[in-house]
Design a protein around this motif. Sequence first.
Motif, PDB file in Angstrom:
ATOM      1  N   GLY A 100       0.186   9.489  -3.918  1.00 17.94           N
ATOM      2  CA  GLY A 100       0.915   9.756  -4.931  1.00 17.94           C
ATOM      3  C   GLY A 100       1.792  11.020  -4.704  1.00 17.94           C
ATOM      4  O   GLY A 100       2.808  11.258  -5.473  1.00 17.94           O
ATOM      5  N   ARG A 147      -7.532  11.189  -5.446  1.00 20.41           N
ATOM      6  CA  ARG A 147      -6.214  10.673  -5.505  1.00 20.41           C
ATOM      7  C   ARG A 147      -5.514  10.885  -6.871  1.00 20.41           C
ATOM      8  O   ARG A 147      -4.332  11.133  -6.968  1.00 20.41           O
ATOM      9  CB  ARG A 147      -6.510   9.007  -5.125  1.00 20.41           C
ATOM     10  N   ALA A 148      -6.319  10.899  -7.792  1.00 18.62           N
ATOM     11  CA  ALA A 148      -5.765  11.133  -8.986  1.00 18.62           C
ATOM     12  C   ALA A 148      -5.309  12.733  -9.363  1.00 18.62           C
ATOM     13  O   ALA A 148      -4.404  12.904  -9.947  1.00 18.62           O
ATOM     14  CB  ALA A 148      -6.292  10.690 -10.365  1.00 18.62           C
ATOM     15  N   ARG A 151      -1.953  15.067  -7.763  1.00 16.38           N
ATOM     16  CA  ARG A 151      -0.629  15.021  -8.260  1.00 16.38           C
ATOM     17  C   ARG A 151      -0.733  16.062  -9.553  1.00 16.38           C
ATOM     18  O   ARG A 151       0.223  16.153 -10.040  1.00 16.38           O
ATOM     19  CB  ARG A 151      -0.232  13.600  -8.989  1.00 16.38           C
TER      20      ARG A 151
ATOM     21  N   SER B 182      -1.066   2.137  -8.008  1.00 19.21           N
ATOM     22  CA  SER B 182       0.197   2.559  -7.466  1.00 19.21           C
ATOM     23  C   SER B 182       1.252   2.926  -8.269  1.00 19.21           C
ATOM     24  O   SER B 182       1.751   3.994  -7.961  1.00 19.21           O
ATOM     25  CB  SER B 182       0.694   1.307  -6.436  1.00 19.21           C
ATOM     26  N   ASP B 184       0.358   4.076 -11.103  1.00 16.87           N
ATOM     27  CA  ASP B 184       0.214   5.173 -11.980  1.00 16.87           C
ATOM     28  C   ASP B 184       0.461   6.431 -11.063  1.00 16.87           C
ATOM     29  O   ASP B 184       0.510   7.443 -11.651  1.00 16.87           O
ATOM     30  CB  ASP B 184      -1.454   5.139 -12.081  1.00 16.87           C
ATOM     31  N   LEU B 185       0.408   5.890  -9.600  1.00 15.62           N
ATOM     32  CA  LEU B 185       0.688   7.389  -8.632  1.00 15.62           C
ATOM     33  C   LEU B 185       2.171   7.485  -8.323  1.00 15.62           C
ATOM     34  O   LEU B 185       2.337   8.206  -7.346  1.00 15.62           O
ATOM     35  CB  LEU B 185      -0.021   7.323  -7.393  1.00 15.62           C
ATOM     36  N   GLY B 186       2.689   6.869  -9.279  1.00 17.82           N
ATOM     37  CA  GLY B 186       4.352   7.348  -9.216  1.00 17.82           C
ATOM     38  C   GLY B 186       5.088   6.489  -8.551  1.00 17.82           C
ATOM     39  O   GLY B 186       6.402   6.688  -8.427  1.00 17.82           O
ATOM     40  N   ALA B 187       4.567   5.154  -7.844  1.00 15.58           N
ATOM     41  CA  ALA B 187       5.455   4.537  -7.234  1.00 15.58           C
ATOM     42  C   ALA B 187       6.172   3.496  -8.102  1.00 15.58           C
ATOM     43  O   ALA B 187       5.669   3.012  -9.247  1.00 15.58           O
ATOM     44  CB  ALA B 187       4.715   3.703  -6.223  1.00 15.58           C
TER      45      ALA B 187
END
Lengths: 356, 278
Positions: A100, A147-148, A151, B182, B184-187
């Motif tokens: 992320g 992982r969440a 960010r 993915s 969601d994580l900005g990709a």
Amino acid sequence: MSEIVRIESVTKQWGHVVGVDDVSLAVKTGEFVTLLGPSGCGKSTLLRMIGGFEDPTKGSIWLDGQNVTHLPPNRRDVNVVFQDYALFPHMSVGKNVGYGLKFTDEPRNQVATKAREALDLVGLSDKYDAMPSQLSGGQRQRVALARALVRRPKVLLLDEPLSALDANLREAMQVELRHLHQKVGLTFIMVTHDQDEALAMADRVLVMRNGRVVQDGTPDDLYDRPASAYVADFVGSTNMFRSAVVDGHVQLHDHVLELPERLKTCREGQFGFRPEKVRIVGSGEGGANRITGQLNELLYHGSTARLVIGEGPNAIIVSHMLQDHSGRSALPQLGEDVTVEIAADTLMRFEPEAGE
Amino acid sequence: MNTAKQTVDDALNRTSSTKLLSNITWRVVIGAILAFLYLPIVVLVLFSFNSSRSLSWPMTGVTLDWYRKLAANEQLLEALWNSLYVATCATTLTLLIGVPAAMALDRLSFPGKGIFRKLVLLPIALPGIITGISMLSMFKLFGLPLSLETVIIGHATALLAVVVTQVFARLQRLPKSYEEASLDLGAGPLHTFLFVTLPNIRSAVIGAGLLSFTLSFDEIPVTFFLTGRDNTLPMYIWSTMRRGITPEINAVGALIVLASAILIVTSVLLLRENSNSR
Ligand SMILES: Nc1ncnc2c1ncn2[C@@H]1O[C@H](COP(=O)(O)OP(=O)(O)OP(=O)(O)O)[C@@H](O)[C@H]1O
Ligand SMILES: [Mg+2]
């Protein structure tokens, strides 16, 4: 505290199927909110609309003052912990957590450091180079959290994050998640169908039914002042009965119970009381709101016992806390008459619901 | 007592001897299957080194003459080059169309999706001769001159079904939450495809690509109808075969076997790396 999420009369429909029906909601910064409800009530759909995975049919969603209703997930400052964790199987734990950060302004050389920090936060710093397939369920759960969180989203969304874990681990993770929430100070919105989990973890619980929010309150609100028979039954268990009100008294089968002052003037309706609030008293002791009946069933759970007093539709359920070391022997025997007290202020009244 | 023990021993012996027997039977069966599959290839490779022209046993000596001749055979080299060109382009084209088509089938729901899916897969059941004739009529209709490029289009059409089926099957087993995570994580969608979707369907894409390449490389019926003056390798071999099998042909065959083996080993290595890499 300022408002971070605002949902205004959001509806989601697929053809004739209504997933979420006119829900409004405001969440304050740093709050831990859970969406609670039975399967199919629209919890995930509501969460997915906040995450950007579903487009609302009607209504709008605001994040920190910005209208994000139709923004794709990658342009919203929220992150999701998925029910199946969705760890990328072809990347190491460290790469998963760092993923992320690739799409932020984060300098390249900082990505690994930040990923390590996030893993540290969930107690998995030694797993940086492991592959997700080498982890246990609880560890995967933590990686998904890291992982969440890496960010630093404005809001963290969790869709039944603990449902894939076994009971012991689930309880430990509940505590851990709660700590994590306090530590990072972010806003958490969590979906669950487990009432214990909702009560134990959240600052605020929204009970949903058929796509609507039927009660929005603190855990004690929900437990002590359920807004409807549905909530009373879904959150904890409740002895329910219907009765007319005569002179500030109601009738529970062939017993008369006095209502508390606040209910004395109400009309007939549905009443209820919690099995845990009923007290076993010595037989023969007189007093108000006492009921005597035959003990027909006894379930011993160690620290508590569940007693069924009376028969058939007239039965009432009592949950009795076993104190000291009295154990089983202090309990009444099956077939004996038992007298219990249902204190007036434990009685609750529910408005009849639409469609009932 | 003694007799009882003997009976037991006998029984044990019998079971172990029947076991041995069935073991041998199995070895023979496996050997026969392997021979059935690979003996012709062994013969081909051996005779490509035979010093005499005749295809009779025993071999008269070992020579590399046929390979030297082959290297000097302009026509054959051109055909080989054409085949490589066609197979490479057809595979690339079919992957470029097939992978997005499989993804569309997997995620979009639109009216008539079921029919669309069957229509895409149908050509796999069509004999090459039908594909060949129908495409020939179409190119004629549009006034397109026949060339290697028309062959490429023909092959890509016939092979599309292979790619779509394989990639679609893999996508169906890929949890949707990976791509959602993915995003969601900005990709963005492109990064999600490159970093998450593609690595997870990589083995299916490589497998389908290799299969397409091989099928295109030795395809005759569609090529026969759609090529202009250019020959591909199988067409060249087929046309020279009318003058009988020459050791030169064996040498080409041996080289193709070698190339296929390299392709297979490469794909196995790539797939293995895929399953435990980061
Ligand atoms: N893509 C979709 N198309 C049609 N109907 C859908 C779709 N997604 C959800 N629904 C319907 O919307 C309703 C709410 O679904 P949702 O997944 O939000 O339930 P939930 O509360 O999360 O339930 P669970 O606890 O089982 O996960 C269900 O009746 C479901 O069938
Ligand atoms: Mg759900």
